[in-house]
Enzyme design. Structure first.
Site, PDB file in Angstrom:
ATOM      1  N   ASP A 219       1.350  -0.960  -0.210  1.00 38.39           N
ATOM      2  CA  ASP A 219      -0.081   0.145  -0.069  1.00 38.39           C
ATOM      3  C   ASP A 219       0.931   1.357  -0.337  1.00 38.39           C
ATOM      4  O   ASP A 219       2.249   0.911   0.274  1.00 38.39           O
ATOM      5  CB  ASP A 219      -1.090  -0.077   1.669  1.00 38.39           C
ATOM      6  CG  ASP A 219      -1.906   0.777   1.614  1.00 38.39           C
ATOM      7  OD1 ASP A 219      -2.392   1.213   0.783  1.00 38.39           O
ATOM      8  OD2 ASP A 219      -1.784   1.446   2.652  1.00 38.39           O
ATOM      9  N   LYS A 388      -8.773  18.594 -12.029  1.00 39.55           N
ATOM     10  CA  LYS A 388      -7.434  18.381 -11.236  1.00 39.55           C
ATOM     11  C   LYS A 388      -6.871  19.596 -11.190  1.00 39.55           C
ATOM     12  O   LYS A 388      -6.084  20.106 -10.776  1.00 39.55           O
ATOM     13  CB  LYS A 388      -6.556  18.372 -12.267  1.00 39.55           C
ATOM     14  CG  LYS A 388      -6.496  16.964 -13.071  1.00 39.55           C
ATOM     15  CD  LYS A 388      -4.933  16.119 -13.582  1.00 39.55           C
ATOM     16  CE  LYS A 388      -5.932  14.823 -13.817  1.00 39.55           C
ATOM     17  NZ  LYS A 388      -6.847  13.916 -14.655  1.00 39.55           N
ATOM     18  N   LYS A 407      -5.309  26.891  -8.359  1.00 35.62           N
ATOM     19  CA  LYS A 407      -4.000  26.033  -8.241  1.00 35.62           C
ATOM     20  C   LYS A 407      -4.795  24.846  -9.135  1.00 35.62           C
ATOM     21  O   LYS A 407      -5.355  24.308  -8.855  1.00 35.62           O
ATOM     22  CB  LYS A 407      -3.583  26.538  -7.173  1.00 35.62           C
ATOM     23  CG  LYS A 407      -4.320  24.953  -5.683  1.00 35.62           C
ATOM     24  CD  LYS A 407      -4.019  25.695  -5.013  1.00 35.62           C
ATOM     25  CE  LYS A 407      -4.498  24.353  -3.957  1.00 35.62           C
ATOM     26  NZ  LYS A 407      -5.001  24.959  -2.077  1.00 35.62           N
ATOM     27  N   THR A 516      -2.947   1.840  -4.181  1.00 34.89           N
ATOM     28  CA  THR A 516      -3.087   2.659  -3.653  1.00 34.89           C
ATOM     29  C   THR A 516      -4.384   3.154  -4.154  1.00 34.89           C
ATOM     30  O   THR A 516      -4.349   3.234  -6.057  1.00 34.89           O
ATOM     31  CB  THR A 516      -1.521   3.325  -3.996  1.00 34.89           C
ATOM     32  OG1 THR A 516      -2.251   4.894  -3.129  1.00 34.89           O
ATOM     33  CG2 THR A 516      -1.271   4.126  -4.853  1.00 34.89           C
ATOM     34  N   ASP A 518      -5.057   5.955  -3.770  1.00 29.78           N
ATOM     35  CA  ASP A 518      -4.430   7.531  -4.253  1.00 29.78           C
ATOM     36  C   ASP A 518      -4.341   7.975  -5.615  1.00 29.78           C
ATOM     37  O   ASP A 518      -4.505   7.245  -6.177  1.00 29.78           O
ATOM     38  CB  ASP A 518      -2.908   7.443  -3.770  1.00 29.78           C
ATOM     39  CG  ASP A 518      -2.674   9.048  -2.986  1.00 29.78           C
ATOM     40  OD1 ASP A 518      -3.594   9.879  -3.571  1.00 29.78           O
ATOM     41  OD2 ASP A 518      -2.519   9.259  -2.138  1.00 29.78           O
ATOM     42  N   ASP A 624      -1.549  -0.988   6.002  1.00 31.00           N
ATOM     43  CA  ASP A 624      -1.456  -0.591   7.086  1.00 31.00           C
ATOM     44  C   ASP A 624      -2.966  -0.047   7.598  1.00 31.00           C
ATOM     45  O   ASP A 624      -3.468   0.294   9.036  1.00 31.00           O
ATOM     46  CB  ASP A 624      -0.619   0.645   8.183  1.00 31.00           C
ATOM     47  CG  ASP A 624      -0.793   1.938   6.785  1.00 31.00           C
ATOM     48  OD1 ASP A 624      -0.957   2.690   7.273  1.00 31.00           O
ATOM     49  OD2 ASP A 624      -1.771   1.537   5.234  1.00 31.00           O
ATOM     50  N   ASN A 627      -8.760  -0.767   4.887  1.00 33.29           N
ATOM     51  CA  ASN A 627      -8.983  -0.947   3.316  1.00 33.29           C
ATOM     52  C   ASN A 627      -7.890  -2.597   2.652  1.00 33.29           C
ATOM     53  O   ASN A 627      -7.726  -1.969   1.298  1.00 33.29           O
ATOM     54  CB  ASN A 627      -9.028  -0.065   3.074  1.00 33.29           C
ATOM     55  CG  ASN A 627      -7.137   0.817   2.543  1.00 33.29           C
ATOM     56  OD1 ASN A 627      -6.775   1.169   3.579  1.00 33.29           O
ATOM     57  ND2 ASN A 627      -6.932   2.146   1.849  1.00 33.29           N
TER      58      ASN A 627
END
Length: 886
Positions: A219, A388, A407, A516, A518, A624, A627
């Site tokens: 992960d 984004k 930004k 991941t 992310d 960790d 999930n």
């Protein structure tokens, strides 16, 4: 549940999800406005309303539903999205809330994303099962041969069963006991290792698996990274500020604010016209200090961060005026949905521009000189994974200027800002350093421009069809020719020693996959900064695919590249696996590293199972958070890390470590020794049974195939227990390479995955050794036996025990003082028991010299050739590790 009402004035609250997904930042949730507006709490029970929710599903990033209130005129319809929901296993961080529960038990997303754990069986155990089956066939065959040689005379089936019982020592029943005790010993050694404190072994069945791993799936958040962001770099195009030059920014801010202050405090009317004029005049190159000032202000204003103050005193006192609250710096914490934003706001505070207050409509900044600047928030455009970027339109209360700040990622912003020659290059440089980059830009708006925009924006928000597209189109009309202010670089700090650990694991021949949840950019960034992808390697970013044709084209494009790391998102992965599962896995397995981003928990487990099916190699999963549990349970060997996110993963795992860097030692040292020791121990136990069965077979053949036992009762029991057990078991202390060597040369680990320590070849070698030794011991005793048969038993049994003890000494690679103790103890036990076993042994005969020389002669003949062979083998083809230790 659907979030109906909260005690917070803003109509929103924060929840903490660290137990669920390992992320330490709080998530902002919004109440349904229709119920939030009700005057009193009790009114909830008097309204007539219902909630429509979609059926339970796996996707944790989306939710669709509607809230309808029927008793008002006209009926109120509100759409519900993921931000109107509160999740199981999370904690409310602010205020109190009331909601209506829509999913419970098995229907919640977290339960639907977990999988049932399976019982894990180690590869070594499976291999031993095969060998045991082979031994069983050998036992039956040997018994049938004996009966055939008897000529099937008389009741032959009775003889067959007697032979089966006599030779039953071939089947190593004590193997399971010895192995299980060995595994318990390895677990104890791992937990006692000083170099990896806090490691817990939660299973006693698979320590040898640690030595056979090929794929390592990890992960990202909290495992490779600490999830702590630090601001590292501010780039203005001509100047770049790093951590060591932040004090310059501070001085320039002090100067620019001390200049503007007297002018602003004059009268507002005189201060606005010159600025208006300036914008139409030709652009003058600004001084560095004004550009720094603009950049820092933009970073301080363009975000979604809320400062939170801990209330001092009793709860009732917080209802006083805002001035009573403790606004001191040490009492303030920032909350936002992403830790990057918090890092940026904390940095502006450190250089002197502090965010002190924020609600839904305004925000207040404090300048280095202590003056408070108030900005009115006119619009906010939140960050989405499609756009984004995020934007905010603010009006400065003192000058009434309207500015649009924005930004976002460099990909999204490069088309929006005015032409420049440095942005792309600098973004590339920062990404190579492993920094997450954000581009900050602004555009000044006149009142007329803003009014026009607001009207179009509100109309777009009310449209029913294609609402998102229309809203995006209106916002895009603003995103033109923006003035590029700066580029910021934030570092997600890696766990200690992640780089050397990954480097070592890669050298040990492991293929590392990062799975991941992310974003793609972040995942690629961390893969580079943690050296998961080495400096020289290219990365191939798999383009988003939705159909079979696109997947086919993209796979072909990927096939042309060699030795490059693959980065793929969860959705594209689903499509590829649906149509081209075999081809995709085959290609991905050739990559040195694979990064999968935006993975759902079940998808992580699915990838593990695919690798097991297609490659047949051993997989290890490390995570960790809650999930990662299904991935850890699906892998052959699961390792959990105890982190900030609670202990769900470490409790579900087979091994639990306190830090990622401990994994290197766990695999390279403990995995290696557990596998090597178990292989030696199990083959020795088989040898012990085979040798005595060989002697029984030789004995029966010499005496006209009689089914008579060679050794009576106690001798057989003692042979497998008291006389040989300690030395054989002491093999669990053996090590072929010192731990320091194994850590220094992780390449040694590659040999283990070939499984050469326990294979058909080594097994056959041991079988031949057993047959040779058994034959020598028996024939030797028969040749040298005198008038009485009882001497055969005494001579051969003593020689057998001595041979076993010498063979243990031959197998050992590194001596340990306990091994020597075990050898001497067993020998002592045997010598002591000779006195009691007078029914088996002729005690006066044992005392004579004849007995001693005959036993010595037989033992030397049975063991010496093996010692010579071993010596020659080490000289002529030494194993790879002996070259290092010499």
């Amino acid at each position: 549940m659907v979030f109906l009402r909260t005690s917070e004035k803003a109509g929103s609250c924060f929840i903490r999800t660290d137990q669920l997904d390992g992320e330490t930042d709080w998530k902002l949730k919004v109440a349904v406005s229709c119920t939030q507006r009700l005057p009193a709490l009790g009114d909830l029970f008097s309204i007539n309303a219902y909630v429509y929710a979609q059926k339970p599903q796996l996707d944790i990033h989306s939710f669709e539903g509607t809230f309808t209130r029927e008793d008002s005129d006209p009926p109120i319809h509100e759409s519900l999205s993921i931000e109107n929901t509160l999740w199981a296993s999370t904690v409310v961080a602010s205020g109190t809330i009331i909601g209506v529960v829509i999913y419970t038990g098995k229907e919640t997303r977290s339960v639907m994303n977990t999988s049932n754990p399976k019982n894990k069986v180690g590869l070594l155990d499976l291999e031993l099962n095969q060998l045991t089956k082979a031994l069983f066939l050998a036992l039956v065959a040997l018994s049938v041969v004996m009966v055939t040689l008897q000529g099937f005379s008389g009741p032959w089936y009775r003889s067959l069963f007697r032979f089966l019982l006599l030779f039953s020592y071939i089947i190593p029943i004590s193997l399971r006991v010895n192995l299980d005790m060995g595994k318990a010993a390895y677990g104890w050694m791992i937990m006692k290792d000083e170099n990896i404190p806090g490691t817990v072994v939660r299973t006693s069945t698979i320590p040898e698996e640690l030595g056979r791993l090929v794929y390592l799936l990890t992960d990202k958040t909290g495992t490779l990274t600490r999830n702590e962001m630090v601001f590292k770099r501010l780039h203005l195009g001509t100047v770049s500020y790093g951590t060591d030059t932040m004090d310059e920014i501070q001085n320039q801010l002090m100067n620019s604010y001390s200049q503007t202050q007297p002018q602003a405090s004059g009268n507002n009317a005189s201060s606005t016209p010159p600025r208006k004029a300036q914008s139409s005049a030709p652009k003058v190159r600004k001084s560095v200090s004004s550009r720094v000032h603009e950049a820092v202000k933009a970073v301080a204003l363009c975000h979604n961060v809320t400062p939170v103050y801990e209330a001092r005193g009793a709860a009732g006192e917080t209802e006083f005026t805002e001035a009573d609250q403790d606004f001191s710096d040490d009492n303030r914490t920032y909350q936002a949905s992403s830790p990057d934003e918090v890092a940026l706001v904390q940095w502006t505070e450190s250089v002197g521009l502090t965010l002190v207050n924020r609600d839904l409509t305004s925000m207040q900044l404090r300048t280095p000189s202590g003056q408070i600047l108030t900005y009115c928030i006119l619009q906010t455009f939140p960050f989405t994974s499609e756009s984004k970027r995020m934007g905010v339109i603010v009006r400065d209360e003192s000058t009434a200027e309207i500015t649009f700040y924005m930004k976002g990622a460099d990909v999204a912003m490069s088309t929006v800002v005015q032409y420049n020659d440095w942005l792309e290059e600098e973004c590339g440089n920062m990404a190579r350093e492993g920094l997450r980059t954000l581009v900050v830009a602004k555009r000044a708006l006149t009142d007329e421009q803003y009014q026009d925009f607001e009207n179009r924006y509100n109309q777009a928000k009310l449209s029913i069809h294609d609402r998102t597209l229309k809203v995006a189109a209106v916002v895009e009309s603003l995103e033109r020719e923006m003035e590029l202010l700066c580029l910021t670089g934030v570092e997600d700090q890696l766990q200690t020693d992640v780089r050397p650990t990954l480097e070592m694991l890669r050298n040990a021949g492991l293929k590392i996959w990062m799975l991941t949840g992310d974003k793609l950019e972040t995942a690629t960034c961390i893969a580079k900064s943690s050296h998961l992808v080495s400096r020289t390697q290219d990365t191939h970013v798999f383009r988003p695919v939705t159909s079979r044709g696109e997947a086919h084209l993209e796979l072909n494009a990927f096939r042309r590249k060699h030795d490059c790391a693959l980065v793929i998102s969860g959705d594209s992965l689903e499509v590829c696996l649906k149509y081209y599962e075999h081809e995709f896995v085959e290609l991905a397995c050739q990559c040195p590293a694979v990064v999968c981003c935006r993975c759902a928990p079940t998808q992580k487990a699915h990838i593990v199972k695919l690798l097991q099916q297609h490659t047949g190699r051993r997989t290890c999963a490390i995570g960790d958070g809650g999930n990662d549990v299904s991935m850890i349970q699906a892998a052959d060997c699961g390792i959990g890390i105890e982190g900030k996110e609670g202990r769900q993963a470490s409790l579900a795992a087979d091994f639990s470590v306190s830090q990622f860097k401990h994994i290197g030692r766990l695999l390279v040292v403990h995995g290696r020794s557990s596998y090597k020791r178990s292989a030696a121990l199990s083959q020795f136990v088989m040898h012990r049974g085979l040798i005595i069965s060989t002697m029984q077979a030789v004995f029966s053949s010499v005496f006209y195939f009689a089914s008579v036992p060679l050794y009576q009762g106690f001798l057989m029991v003692g042979y497998a227990t008291v006389y040989t057990m300690f030395p054989v078991f002491s093999l669990v202390l053996d090590q072929d390479v010192k731990p320091e060597m194994a850590m220094l040369y992780p390449e040694l680990y590659k040999d283990l995955t070939k499984g050469r320590s326990l294979s058909c070849k080594t097994f056959l070698v041991w079988v031949l050794i057993s047959i040779y030794q058994g034959g020598i011991l028996m024939f030797g005793a028969l040749v040298l036996f005198e008038s009485e048969f009882v001497h055969v038993v005494a001579i051969s049994f003593t020689a057998l025990v001595l041979t076993e003890l010498l063979m243990v000494a031959l197998t050992v690679r590194t001596w340990h003082w306990l091994m020597a103790v075990a050898e001497l103890l067993s020998l002592g036990c045997y010598v002591a028991s000779l006195a009691f076993l007078n029914q088996y042994f002729d005690v006066p005969f044992i005392m004579t010299m004849t007995f001693v020389w005959k036993v010595s002669a037989i033992t030397v003949v049975s063991c010496l050739p093996l010692y010579i062979l071993k010596y020659l083998k080490r000289k002529l083809s030494p194993p790879s590790y002996s070259k290092l230790s010499s």
